[in-house]
Design a protein around this motif. Structure first.
Motif, mmCIF file in Angstrom:
data_model
loop_
_atom_site.group_PDB
_atom_site.id
_atom_site.type_symbol
_atom_site.label_atom_id
_atom_site.label_comp_id
_atom_site.label_asym_id
_atom_site.label_seq_id
_atom_site.Cartn_x
_atom_site.Cartn_y
_atom_site.Cartn_z
ATOM 1 N N GLN A 87 0.828 -1.209 0.000
ATOM 2 C CA GLN A 87 0.000 0.000 0.000
ATOM 3 C C GLN A 87 0.863 1.261 0.000
ATOM 4 O OE1 GLN A 87 -2.304 -0.768 3.522
ATOM 5 N NE2 GLN A 87 -3.813 -2.026 2.443
ATOM 6 N N PRO A 114 -7.018 8.151 1.581
ATOM 7 C CA PRO A 114 -7.359 6.770 1.214
ATOM 8 C C PRO A 114 -6.335 5.746 1.725
ATOM 9 C CG PRO A 114 -7.689 8.215 -0.667
ATOM 10 C CD PRO A 114 -7.015 9.031 0.402
ATOM 11 N N ASP A 117 -7.135 4.959 5.309
ATOM 12 C CA ASP A 117 -8.305 4.077 5.393
ATOM 13 C C ASP A 117 -7.923 2.623 5.100
ATOM 14 O OD1 ASP A 117 -9.870 6.284 5.976
ATOM 15 O OD2 ASP A 117 -10.620 6.506 3.922
ATOM 16 N N LYS A 118 -7.118 2.420 4.054
ATOM 17 C CA LYS A 118 -6.688 1.061 3.702
ATOM 18 C C LYS A 118 -5.838 0.466 4.814
ATOM 19 C CE LYS A 118 -6.410 1.903 -1.273
ATOM 20 N NZ LYS A 118 -5.486 2.040 -2.409
ATOM 21 N N ARG A 119 -4.920 1.289 5.340
ATOM 22 C CA ARG A 119 -4.046 0.804 6.419
ATOM 23 C C ARG A 119 -4.851 0.457 7.668
ATOM 24 N NH1 ARG A 119 1.364 1.351 6.716
ATOM 25 N NH2 ARG A 119 1.283 2.043 8.883
ATOM 26 N N SER A 121 -7.911 -0.628 7.848
ATOM 27 C CA SER A 121 -8.573 -1.920 7.606
ATOM 28 C C SER A 121 -7.593 -3.079 7.723
ATOM 29 C CB SER A 121 -9.218 -1.938 6.218
ATOM 30 O OG SER A 121 -10.229 -0.983 6.132
ATOM 31 N N THR A 122 -6.410 -2.906 7.163
ATOM 32 C CA THR A 122 -5.401 -3.965 7.206
ATOM 33 C C THR A 122 -4.910 -4.188 8.633
ATOM 34 O OG1 THR A 122 -4.737 -3.365 4.959
ATOM 35 C CG2 THR A 122 -3.218 -4.745 6.206
#
Length: 150
Positions: A87, A114, A117-119, A121-122
């Motif tokens: 990411q 963004p 947000d991805k981090r 979730s991960t």
């Protein structure tokens, strides 16, 4: 019921088609030749001007903040830690490819937001994976936000 075209119509179609092909080929050749031509600066020399580096994205290290990882969660945690690195690489690539685009908040709104947000979730998936067989780690959400370093 198909009708055969008279001879002069066939010739006209062939001539027009051939002329269009020649014109298109010439445009492609000219465009290709001009694409590799360096732009000229105001002083008249052939030096290219390079944009300043937009910087790189820096994120907190998640792996060092994790508690002992149960063997049953190791594969999933490793996969998600690798995803966190991917990411960051993708965000850095996007940062490089969008230099000069957008307004003053472009990097924050289109890349850093963004990415956070991805981090998040991960990181949540990592905590859940550990929490299945051990105490679920707390406070890892603070590691989701990244910054731009120049």
């Amino acid at each position: 019921m198909s009708r055969a075209l008279p001879k002069y119509n066939k010739r006209r179609v062939a001539i027009i088609g051939g002329a269009a092909a020649v014109a298109l080929s010439g445009a492609v050749i000219a465009g290709t030749a001009l694409a590799g031509t360096p732009s000229k600066s105001s002083s008249g020399n052939n030096a290219r001007t390079l944009a300043a580096s937009p910087g790189t994205i820096s994120c907190p290290d998640v792996a060092s903040k994790l508690p002992a990882i149960p063997a049953s969660a190791q594969a999933e945690v490793t996969r998600n830690l690798t995803l966190l690195q991917t990411q960051i690489q993708e965000a850095n690539n996007r940062l490089q490819s969008t230099v000069g685009q957008g307004g003053p908040n472009f990097v924050q709104n289109a890349i850093l937001g963004p990415l956070a947000d991805k981090r998040k979730s991960t990181i949540d998936r990592i905590a859940i994976s550990i929490g299945r067989t051990a105490a679920k780690p707390q406070g890892l959400d603070s590691l989701a936000a990244c910054t731009l370093t120049k």
